[in-house]
Design an enzyme around this catalytic site. Structure first.
Site, short mmCIF file in Angstrom:
data_model
loop_
_atom_site.label_atom_id
_atom_site.label_comp_id
_atom_site.label_asym_id
_atom_site.label_seq_id
_atom_site.Cartn_x
_atom_site.Cartn_y
_atom_site.Cartn_z
N ASP A 1 42.68 43.56 48.57
CA ASP A 1 43.03 42.84 49.79
C ASP A 1 44.45 42.30 49.79
O ASP A 1 44.93 41.78 50.81
CB ASP A 1 42.04 41.68 50.02
CG ASP A 1 40.65 42.20 50.34
OD1 ASP A 1 40.56 43.16 51.11
OD2 ASP A 1 39.66 41.65 49.81
N HIS B 1 39.30 38.85 40.70
CA HIS B 1 38.12 39.66 40.98
C HIS B 1 37.07 39.36 39.94
O HIS B 1 37.39 39.14 38.77
CB HIS B 1 38.47 41.15 40.96
CG HIS B 1 37.44 41.99 41.65
ND1 HIS B 1 36.29 42.42 41.02
CD2 HIS B 1 37.38 42.42 42.93
CE1 HIS B 1 35.57 43.09 41.90
NE2 HIS B 1 36.20 43.11 43.04
N1 CMC Z 1 43.89 31.93 42.89
C1 CMC Z 1 43.99 30.92 41.98
N2 CMC Z 1 43.06 30.71 41.01
C2 CMC Z 1 42.03 31.56 40.97
C3 CMC Z 1 41.88 32.63 41.86
C4 CMC Z 1 42.87 32.80 42.86
N3 CMC Z 1 42.79 33.78 43.76
N4 CMC Z 1 40.75 33.31 41.59
C5 CMC Z 1 40.18 32.69 40.54
N5 CMC Z 1 40.96 31.62 40.15
C6 CMC Z 1 40.74 30.74 39.01
C7 CMC Z 1 39.63 29.75 39.30
O1 CMC Z 1 40.14 28.55 39.87
C8 CMC Z 1 39.06 29.55 37.93
O2 CMC Z 1 39.94 28.68 37.21
P1 CMC Z 1 39.36 27.66 36.08
O3 CMC Z 1 38.88 28.52 34.97
O4 CMC Z 1 40.55 26.80 35.74
O5 CMC Z 1 38.27 26.88 36.76
C9 CMC Z 1 39.14 30.93 37.27
O6 CMC Z 1 40.27 31.55 37.94
C10 CMC Z 1 37.89 31.78 37.45
O7 CMC Z 1 37.60 31.83 38.84
P2 CMC Z 1 36.16 31.99 39.46
O8 CMC Z 1 36.19 31.45 40.85
O9 CMC Z 1 35.15 31.44 38.50
O10 CMC Z 1 36.01 33.59 39.46
P3 CMC Z 1 34.95 34.42 40.27
O11 CMC Z 1 34.71 35.66 39.51
O12 CMC Z 1 33.76 33.57 40.57
O13 CMC Z 1 35.67 34.72 41.67
C11 CMC Z 1 36.95 35.74 43.35
C12 CMC Z 1 36.22 35.93 42.01
C13 CMC Z 1 37.39 37.09 43.89
C14 CMC Z 1 35.97 35.11 44.37
C15 CMC Z 1 38.16 34.80 43.14
O14 CMC Z 1 39.06 35.40 42.24
C16 CMC Z 1 38.87 34.47 44.45
O15 CMC Z 1 38.49 33.50 45.11
N6 CMC Z 1 39.93 35.23 44.85
C17 CMC Z 1 40.60 35.00 46.11
C18 CMC Z 1 39.82 35.67 47.23
C19 CMC Z 1 39.95 37.18 47.20
O16 CMC Z 1 41.06 37.71 47.09
N7 CMC Z 1 38.81 37.86 47.35
C20 CMC Z 1 38.79 39.35 47.44
C21 CMC Z 1 38.08 39.94 46.25
S1 CMC Z 1 38.29 41.73 46.12
C22 CMC Z 1 37.65 42.45 47.58
C23 CMC Z 1 36.25 42.04 47.93
O17 CMC Z 1 35.41 41.77 47.10
O18 CMC Z 1 35.96 42.03 49.10
#
Ligand code: CMC
Length: 431
Positions: A365, A308
């Site tokens: 989720d 998140h």
């Molecule tokens: N699985 C594996 N690695 C992950 C995940 C994940 N679900 N989420 C983040 N990472 C890693 C990402 O690869 C990155 O690694 P590195 O530092 O090596 O490059 C690091 O963690 C930071 O990730 P980010 O993409 O920069 O983080 P963000 O804040 O931009 O993204 C997020 C947040 C929710 C989009 C992301 O965690 C994600 O894609 N999660 C899976 C989708 C999900 O469950 N979304 C629902 C969110 S909660 C309800 C809602 O908002 O609707």
């Protein structure tokens, strides 16, 4: 409450005034409104990692402590004690309603629960296998066309739109499920005031309108709607505010929010998470191998339902949903291979350095798809259910934005990195 900080920004000898914006709770802000004017430079912050787009008095999140509050009330308390329409009142009007105010909201919503025949015809024009989020976005937008007396910014128009959106999206979502399953649409009860019960009846009843639901399902539905009701400046809410900032109608703004919510990184994650579990089972992969695949980032797989932008400790909504999933499965006498798998997957990830280092925890989720499935909803309906819960939050933010005299049309800048000026080349001379 923070203290004013001594912040100075000097660019090539020019001082840019930095003003302090004090928060009641959480991060205070710094504002550099004259940066461009004074220096010709713009602030770059892709994904708004540390940009506050507004001040807001609706929802507070402390991501490090796993705190979520609507108008100052902790989510755990609202989940345990409040109903969805009561929570909607709290978000939209700022206070928990008295009994009279709640009755009045329930009655007004119940009066508008039927949808215009034109809306039914509109829904019927879509393919039955269309994704319900595409249809929902269209239907919310269409409400503005069917109820033009509620598309403006006068107080009475906003009040009417508030009630119409709460009432009619519930009926539309119920109808979307019935259509997808080849069932006839049934008429909402006139004067029935239990919003959640009526939504479930419209969704699950037989063609005579009879519906014998386990009370655990009704209770879980109410709880899930409360948990999803708002989450401050997330992607879809920011979209609603951005569209609304052009003075577009509340329907146009929320229809755009539905579109934003549909993405798998946002609300679409509940559907994507369940599909992920199904894929792991179908592939015969072990959970351990799947986790290794995620960590290697080889095929871009993410652990859906994990991570998140704001929560870096735990998502308090996830704790409640996990517990509720257990209760619903027990009440319905169901066992779930996927629920057991999800709990093992969570356990493995929470002890794995990759997830610990990046502060990745299960979000709302991770378990919500499992509970929706146990309640009898098909997978494509999961994100529309999230949308139904989020309607009060979107309404509250749109209303806060239009009522805020400091609101300006949302219009970010860019740093241009394309071609510099060049001359047009006639087609015959191009290669
Ligand atoms: N699985 C594996 N690695 C992950 C995940 C994940 N679900 N989420 C983040 N990472 C890693 C990402 O690869 C990155 O690694 P590195 O530092 O090596 O490059 C690091 O963690 C930071 O990730 P980010 O993409 O920069 O983080 P963000 O804040 O931009 O993204 C997020 C947040 C929710 C989009 C992301 O965690 C994600 O894609 N999660 C899976 C989708 C999900 O469950 N979304 C629902 C969110 S909660 C309800 C809602 O908002 O609707």
């Amino acid at each position: 409450m923070g203290k004013a900080v001594d912040a100075r920004l000097i660019v090539d000898g020019t001082e840019v005034p930095v003003s302090f914006v004090e928060a009641r709770l959480g991060n205070d802000g710094l504002s550099m409104e004259t940066l461009l004017k004074k220096t010709g430079l713009v602030n770059v912050d892709p994904g708004f990692m540390n940009t506050a787009s507004c001040t807001s008095a609706i929802t507070f999140i402390d991501g490090d402590e796993g705190i979520l509050m609507y108008r100052g009330y902790p989510i755990e308390e609202l989940a345990a004690r409040s109903t969805f329409l009561e929570t909607a009142h709290l978000l939209i009007y700022g206070e928990l309603p008295t009994r009279d105010l709640l009755n009045s909201l329930e009655n007004r919503v119940a009066r508008h629960i039927q949808v215009h025949d034109g809306i039914k015809a509109f829904l019927n024009a879509f393919p039955r296998d269309a994704h319900p989020m595409s249809v929902l976005s269209g239907a919310v937008s269409a409400l503005g066309a069917f109820y033009p007396e509620s598309i403006g910014h006068e107080e009475n128009e906003i009040e009417l739109a508030t009630v119409l959106l709460l009432a009619k999206t519930a009926t539309v979502i119920a109808y979307l499920q019935r259509r997808a399953m080849g069932l006839d649409l049934i008429e909402p009860k006139k004067g029935g005031t239990d919003y959640v019960e009526e939504f479930l009846r419209l969704t699950f009843a037989d063609s005579d309108g009879h519906c014998d639901l386990d009370p655990a399902v009704r209770q879980a539905m109410d709880l899930l709607l409360v948990l999803h009701a708002d989450h401050e400046q997330n992607c879809s809410t920011s979209t609603v505010r951005m569209v609304g900032s052009s003075q577009a109608s509340i329907y146009a703004s929320i229809a755009a929010g539905v579109g934003a919510l549909s993405g798998p990184l946002h609300g679409g994650a509940n559907e994507a998470t369940l599909r992920m579990f199904d894929d792991i089972i179908a592939s015969g992969d072990t959970i351990e191998r799947f986790v290794e695949k995620v960590k290697s980032k080889s095929d871009g797989a993410r652990l859906m339902g994990f991570g998140h932008r704001v929560y870096k400790n735990f998502d308090p909504r996830c704790t409640v949903v996990k517990q509720a999933t257990d209760q619903v499965l027990t009440a319905l006498g169901l066992s779930s291979e996927v629920f057991d798998m999800a709990k093992r997957l969570e356990e493995i990830a929470l002890h794995d350095e990759y997830f610990i280092e990046r502060k990745l925890y299960p979000n709302v989720d991770f378990y919500s798809g499992l509970i929706y499935k146990a309640m009898g909803f098909p997978t494509p309906m999961f994100t529309p259910l999230f949308a139904l819960g989020r309607i009060p939050g979107w309404i509250a933010h749109w209303r806060e934005m239009v009522g805020d005299p400091t609101t300006k049309i949302g219009r970010p800048r860019q740093v241009y990195i394309g071609e510099a000026e060049r001359s047009y080349v006639p087609i015959e001379e191009r290669r």
